[in-house]
Each structure stands twice: as structure tokens, then as C-alpha cells.
Design a protein around this motif. Structure first.
Motif, mmCIF file in Angstrom:
data_model
loop_
_atom_site.group_PDB
_atom_site.id
_atom_site.type_symbol
_atom_site.label_atom_id
_atom_site.label_comp_id
_atom_site.label_asym_id
_atom_site.label_seq_id
_atom_site.Cartn_x
_atom_site.Cartn_y
_atom_site.Cartn_z
ATOM 1 N N PRO A 202 4.080 6.788 11.942
ATOM 2 C CA PRO A 202 2.750 6.839 12.517
ATOM 3 C C PRO A 202 2.283 5.620 13.376
ATOM 4 C CG PRO A 202 2.440 6.311 10.018
ATOM 5 C CD PRO A 202 3.654 6.542 10.393
ATOM 6 N N TYR A 203 2.938 4.517 13.371
ATOM 7 C CA TYR A 203 2.775 3.433 13.994
ATOM 8 C C TYR A 203 3.314 3.331 15.408
ATOM 9 C CZ TYR A 203 1.148 1.911 9.404
ATOM 10 O OH TYR A 203 0.640 1.713 8.111
ATOM 11 N N ASP A 204 4.252 4.054 15.430
ATOM 12 C CA ASP A 204 5.189 4.261 16.881
ATOM 13 C C ASP A 204 4.874 5.558 17.533
ATOM 14 O OD1 ASP A 204 6.915 4.437 18.876
ATOM 15 O OD2 ASP A 204 8.945 3.972 17.611
ATOM 16 N N THR A 205 3.955 5.738 18.646
ATOM 17 C CA THR A 205 3.840 6.778 19.149
ATOM 18 C C THR A 205 4.626 7.466 20.248
ATOM 19 O OG1 THR A 205 2.424 5.601 20.840
ATOM 20 C CG2 THR A 205 1.282 6.262 18.827
ATOM 21 N N THR A 206 5.673 6.447 20.437
ATOM 22 C CA THR A 206 6.669 7.102 21.091
ATOM 23 C C THR A 206 7.684 8.089 20.482
ATOM 24 O OG1 THR A 206 8.460 5.439 20.422
ATOM 25 C CG2 THR A 206 6.858 4.777 22.324
ATOM 26 N N ALA A 207 8.602 8.454 21.314
ATOM 27 C CA ALA A 207 9.406 9.606 20.643
ATOM 28 C C ALA A 207 10.342 9.050 19.682
ATOM 29 C CB ALA A 207 10.510 9.837 21.866
ATOM 30 N N LYS A 208 10.509 7.587 19.313
ATOM 31 C CA LYS A 208 11.062 7.221 18.204
ATOM 32 C C LYS A 208 10.561 7.452 16.922
ATOM 33 C CE LYS A 208 13.538 3.545 20.954
ATOM 34 N NZ LYS A 208 13.639 1.957 20.837
ATOM 35 N N GLU B 297 0.886 -1.383 -0.007
ATOM 36 C CA GLU B 297 -0.137 -0.240 -0.328
ATOM 37 C C GLU B 297 0.834 1.302 0.138
ATOM 38 O OE1 GLU B 297 -2.534 1.469 -1.201
ATOM 39 O OE2 GLU B 297 -3.991 0.402 0.079
ATOM 40 N N ILE B 298 0.453 2.389 -0.685
ATOM 41 C CA ILE B 298 1.314 3.541 -0.861
ATOM 42 C C ILE B 298 1.204 4.284 0.511
ATOM 43 C CG2 ILE B 298 -0.830 4.960 -1.867
ATOM 44 C CD1 ILE B 298 1.176 6.369 -3.517
ATOM 45 N N GLY B 299 2.228 4.601 0.924
ATOM 46 C CA GLY B 299 2.365 5.540 2.077
ATOM 47 C C GLY B 299 2.413 4.565 3.526
ATOM 48 N N TRP B 300 1.186 3.687 3.583
ATOM 49 C CA TRP B 300 1.039 3.024 4.832
ATOM 50 C C TRP B 300 1.601 1.903 4.717
ATOM 51 C CZ3 TRP B 300 -1.782 5.348 8.254
ATOM 52 C CH2 TRP B 300 -2.880 6.436 7.881
ATOM 53 N N SER B 301 2.508 1.281 3.900
ATOM 54 C CA SER B 301 3.336 0.350 3.982
ATOM 55 C C SER B 301 4.868 0.522 4.725
ATOM 56 C CB SER B 301 3.467 -0.821 2.997
ATOM 57 O OG SER B 301 3.859 0.099 1.776
ATOM 58 N N ARG B 302 4.849 1.809 4.467
ATOM 59 C CA ARG B 302 6.326 2.324 5.043
ATOM 60 C C ARG B 302 6.457 2.171 6.725
ATOM 61 N NH1 ARG B 302 8.328 7.252 7.157
ATOM 62 N NH2 ARG B 302 10.306 7.871 6.465
ATOM 63 N N GLU C 3 5.143 -3.198 6.287
ATOM 64 C CA GLU C 3 5.733 -4.503 5.207
ATOM 65 C C GLU C 3 6.872 -3.913 4.881
ATOM 66 O OE1 GLU C 3 1.082 -4.202 5.005
ATOM 67 O OE2 GLU C 3 2.633 -2.647 5.282
ATOM 68 N N VAL C 4 7.053 -2.662 4.590
ATOM 69 C CA VAL C 4 8.271 -2.299 3.884
ATOM 70 C C VAL C 4 9.239 -1.423 4.946
ATOM 71 C CG1 VAL C 4 9.529 -1.245 1.874
ATOM 72 C CG2 VAL C 4 7.341 -2.360 1.671
ATOM 73 N N PRO C 5 10.498 -1.658 5.314
ATOM 74 C CA PRO C 5 11.090 -0.807 6.251
ATOM 75 C C PRO C 5 11.394 0.679 5.571
ATOM 76 C CG PRO C 5 12.225 -3.111 6.069
ATOM 77 C CD PRO C 5 11.329 -2.991 4.862
ATOM 78 N N ALA C 6 11.376 1.536 6.234
ATOM 79 C CA ALA C 6 11.677 2.934 5.868
ATOM 80 C C ALA C 6 12.885 3.042 5.087
ATOM 81 C CB ALA C 6 11.469 3.877 7.095
ATOM 82 N N SER C 7 13.660 2.183 5.475
ATOM 83 C CA SER C 7 15.110 2.511 4.849
ATOM 84 C C SER C 7 15.302 1.994 3.533
ATOM 85 C CB SER C 7 16.323 1.732 5.669
ATOM 86 O OG SER C 7 15.923 0.464 5.804
ATOM 87 N N ASP C 8 14.156 0.982 3.215
ATOM 88 C CA ASP C 8 13.961 0.379 1.997
ATOM 89 C C ASP C 8 13.056 1.177 1.017
ATOM 90 O OD1 ASP C 8 13.605 -1.292 -0.392
ATOM 91 O OD2 ASP C 8 12.232 -2.717 0.438
ATOM 92 N N TYR C 9 12.015 1.683 1.755
ATOM 93 C CA TYR C 9 10.908 2.428 0.956
ATOM 94 C C TYR C 9 11.359 3.603 0.642
ATOM 95 C CZ TYR C 9 5.986 4.021 0.212
ATOM 96 O OH TYR C 9 4.682 4.393 -0.172
#
Length: 445
Positions: free
Chosen positions: A167-173, A59-64, A67-73
């Protein structure tokens, strides 16, 4: 003269109610009634979700970050080379489907830009492809008479000045502590002015205002700014904070029309709306995605028009730049249906019958179009319309049908086999302009 006065009076009332949803703004900057009437008359448009993510089929945007690590996306653009992309083929597919406008995801939540932007290198010119996708589509739409529209996300999980990275990590990270939202908003303004100036979009389709960094005040300021750049550009309600399909409520939202998603909106004669929905299940391309049947596609369009809304129907092109042949075929089949029955969709309004399980109604001038979704048998019975005489019943573009009417019912005799098993349209011709006829209430139907 009486007919004109009543019709205009009704339309002015509807627009006044619509305008009241934007009470926070100077009414002089709202999109004109003429433009909004034209837009709602189009009824059917193509939504396109596409970008480097097609290389992963997620999925566009939402898979970052999922399903797809940000470094890959975030590096997919380096391999994005859709050499088979042909803007005219996309636009002709929309035209042949009977679609009247096209909306492309120029920038989704992932921040990648499908046009050469002067304000970022995270764009199409940094890919091996190096050609302006947005510009090619704008040119092709103009050539084939399709109104060109642009999707632009309020969110940008890639931009260094946008406070949310994950958006899936609500902590400071999941945050960017050194981000400056004011700088990001200026970036948005710069890009949106760039898009309007270069491509002259008919409509801007915003998305993503649910995150806390984007505020109501920013939305109000942005609407006013965009209107200073192009007065009559249409703007959907997802620029503001109340965005998720208000249905039949009179909720206050910012923008020109409402946007229920993946469902048909409720019948509403007061608030303008457009359903956005996918032809398959995912917005962006997915291998072996499940496509909707032709019957579902046609009936979705008819039910949307019969609830007084537009349908923005989404396709997700493949990594090479082509739309899957099966999806092209399905859209062409919808276009063939519209060639025969389009008069019951375009420039119509809902009613006077409420949508029912096996049929729905649209109307225009002195005609009521009944969309039959299931064969009712030899006799199709409709409630009588108080004070209205039906002078003729026929298949749309077909022969007349025997019928009898009395004070309570209109009984129409049908053949054993209907002309179209997906949606057969019959026409009731009346002695009264149909927009004068009040919507029937549930207990009348």
C-alpha cells in the motif's frame, strides 16, 4: 403504562434512525433491535491484535514493506510458536477487567489466519505451534460468559488474488497485475462462512475497506451473504466504504454501528457506535510501549459511556502468547473500579447532562449517574433539570450527600476528599424516568 409507551417509542425512534443508515439493504436482514440493544448495553470489550508480527514488535499489517521487509514479514509464521498462550487466561483477564465481549484479529491486513483454514496454508497450522487460537478463545469465552467476536480484514496484502501487495507503493510495483478480485471475494466468503460455522461469533468486526479494489457493491453483497449464514450476527460499519467514525453526523454507512478510532466518539443518541482504542500506543505488541494511566483508562470508559458508546479496549500479547503483566494489572484495576461503579456504566445511556471537562453523566431508570473527574471543591453545582425533582443525592454504593435545588441549580455538598480520585460517581434520584428528560443544550449547561 405511560412510562413503557414513552420508553419504547423513544427506542423505536432511535432504531429507525439507525436503520436508515442501511437504506440500500432489505430491512428484514438487518440485525435485530433486541440484539443491538443488548450489544450497546455491554459497554466494555477487549480487542486483541496478535499474530507472528509480535516476533518483531512492530505494527500488525502496517509494518510489512516498511519496518519489516515483506520477505521477512511473510515468513515470520515459520518461527511463531507461542507456547505460553492460554486462552482461558486471556478470557479471565477480560472478565476480571469487567469486559463483556472479546474480539480477536483472526485475519488482519497481512492475511495470516489464527485458525486452521481449509482455504489457505498461511495459517496457524503452518506454524510450529499448530493449535487453533480462534477455537480455543471461542471455547474459553463460552466457559466464562464472555461474548466472542471476530475481526476480519477486507484487505489481504499477502493473498495472490488481492490486487494490492504494497500500500506504500502506488506504482505498478505495488500491485498484482494478474490478481482476480472476484476470486478473492469468494475466498473471503468461504473463510467467513468457515468462521461463522465453526465458532459462532456474536459479532464480526471488519476493517480496511478504503482501498479501491473493494467496492460498495461488494460490501452490500457481503453483508447480505453473511446474514444468510447467520441472521443476527452483528456487523460493524467497516465492511462498507464509509467507515471512519461519523461522529455526530447523520452520514450513511453500511453496518450495524459506527467505529471511531483512538478517540472517544461524540455524544449521539441516534447512531450506535463503539470506540476502539489501545491500552498502549501500538495495536500489536511493542517492547516498552507506553501504557495509559489508570485514571486515563477509567475516565476513557466513563466518557465513552457518557457519550452513548461502547469501548473496545485493545491489548497486544507478546510473542510467547502472554499478555504483559503490567497490562493485566491495569485491566484488573479497571475491573476493581467497575465492581464498585459498574452500575453507572453497564446498560446505561448518555445524559441528560452533556459531557463537560470535569464531569459526565449516564442514566438509567430514575437515576442519573454523575462521573466526577476533578475535585470541584466543597460544592458541586449542576444545572437544574426543567420539570424534574431530585429526591436524593448520594455516592454510588455510599452515603447520602446534602444538597439544595432551585429553579436554576442543584448544589451538592461534597467532602474534602472524594472516594475515588479517578472517577467518583454520585447518584441523583429523580421523580421522573430519566430517559424522558431531554438532553440539556450547551447554553443550558
Amino acid at each position: 403504562m405511560k412510562k413503557i409507551v414513552v420508553t419504547l417509542g423513544l427506542l423505536l425512534t432511535l432504531y429507525t434512525l439507525h436503520a436508515q443508515t442501511n437504506a440500500q439493504l432489505d430491512p428484514k436482514i438487518l440485525t435485530s433491535k433486541k440484539i443491538m440493544d443488548q450489544f450497546m448495553g455491554l459497554r466494555f470489550g477487549m480487542f486483541i491484535h496478535w499474530g507472528p508480527v509480535a516476533l518483531r514488535g512492530t505494527e500488525i499489517g502496517w509494518s510489512r514493506h516498511r519496518e519489516v521487509p515483506a520477505s521477512d514479514y511473510d515468513t515470520l509464521y515459520k518461527a511463531f510458536n507461542p507456547t505460553k498462550f492460554n486462552a482461558e487466561e486471556w478470557v479471565k483477564t477480560a472478565r476480571d477487567a469487567g469486559m463483556k465481549y472479546l474480539t480477536i484479529t483472526a485475519k488482519h491486513h497481512d492475511g495470516f489466519c489464527l485458525w486452521p483454514s481449509a482455504y489457505t496454508d498461511y495459517d496457524i497450522m503452518s506454524t510450529p505451534y499448530k493449535k487453533d487460537v480462534v477455537g480455543q478463545l471461542a471455547k474459553a469465552c463460552k466457559k466464562y460468559g464472555i461474548r466472542f467476536c471476530i475481526y476480519y480484514s477486507v484487505l489481504d496484502w499477502h493473498h495472490p488474488q488481492y490486487p494490492v501487495d504494497n500500500p506504500y507503493d502506488t506504482t505498478a510495483k505495488g500491485k498484482r497485475p494478474d490478481a482476480h478480485m472476484d476470486q478473492y471475494v469468494q475466498y473471503m466468503k468461504n473463510q467467513l462462512k468457515e468462521l461463522i460455522t465453526h465458532y459462532d461469533p456474536y459479532m464480526l468486526w471488519f476493517d480496511g475497506p478504503w482501498e479501491a479494489p473493494w467496492t460498495k457493491e461488494m460490501a452490500l453483497d457481503m453483508y447480505a451473504y453473511l446474514k444468510s449464514v447467520k441472521k443476527d450476527v452483528i456487523i460493524n460499519n467497516r465492511l462498507g466504504k464509509q467507515f471512519a467514525g461519523t461522529g455526530s453526523s447523520a452520514a450513511v454507512f453500511l453496518g450495524d454501528y459506527d467505529t471511531p478510532e483512538q478517540r472517544i466518539g461524540e455524544l449521539n443518541m441516534d447512531i450506535l457506535w463503539e470506540t476502539c482504542m489501545t491500552i498502549c500506543e501500538q495495536w500489536a505488541w511493542k517492547p516498552n510501549d507506553q501504557m495509559k494511566s489508570l485514571q486515563t483508562c477509567i475516565q476513557t470508559l466513563a466518557k465513552t459511556a457518557a457519550a452513548n458508546g461502547n469501548l473496545l479496549f485493545n491489548v497486544g500479547p507478546m510473542p510467547d502468547g502472554t499478555i504483559e503483566p503490567a497490562q493485566v494489572t491495569r485491566l484488573h484495576e479497571m475491573g476493581q473500579w467497575l465492581k464498585k461503579y459498574g452500575a453507572a456504566i453497564y446498560n446505561t445511556q448518555a445524559g441528560p447532562y452533556l459531557p463537560a471537562k470535569n464531569y459526565a453523566a449516564t442514566r438509567k431508570d430514575k437515576k442519573i449517574f454523575i462521573h466526577i473527574f476533578e475535585n470541584p471543591g466543597p460544592t458541586f453545582t449542576l444545572p437544574a433539570l426543567p420539570g424534574v425533582n431530585v429526591s436524593k443525592v448520594s455516592f454510588l454504593n455510599g452515603p447520602s450527600l446534602p444538597f439544595k435545588q432551585n429553579a436554576t441549580a442543584i448544589n451538592i455538598t461534597l467532602p474534602a476528599v472524594l472516594p475515588d480520585l479517578n472517577d467518583t460517581v454520585i447518584v441523583l434520584e429523580t421523580d421522573t424516568p430519566t430517559m424522558r428528560i431531554p438532553l440539556l443544550k450547551k447554553d443550558q449547561q
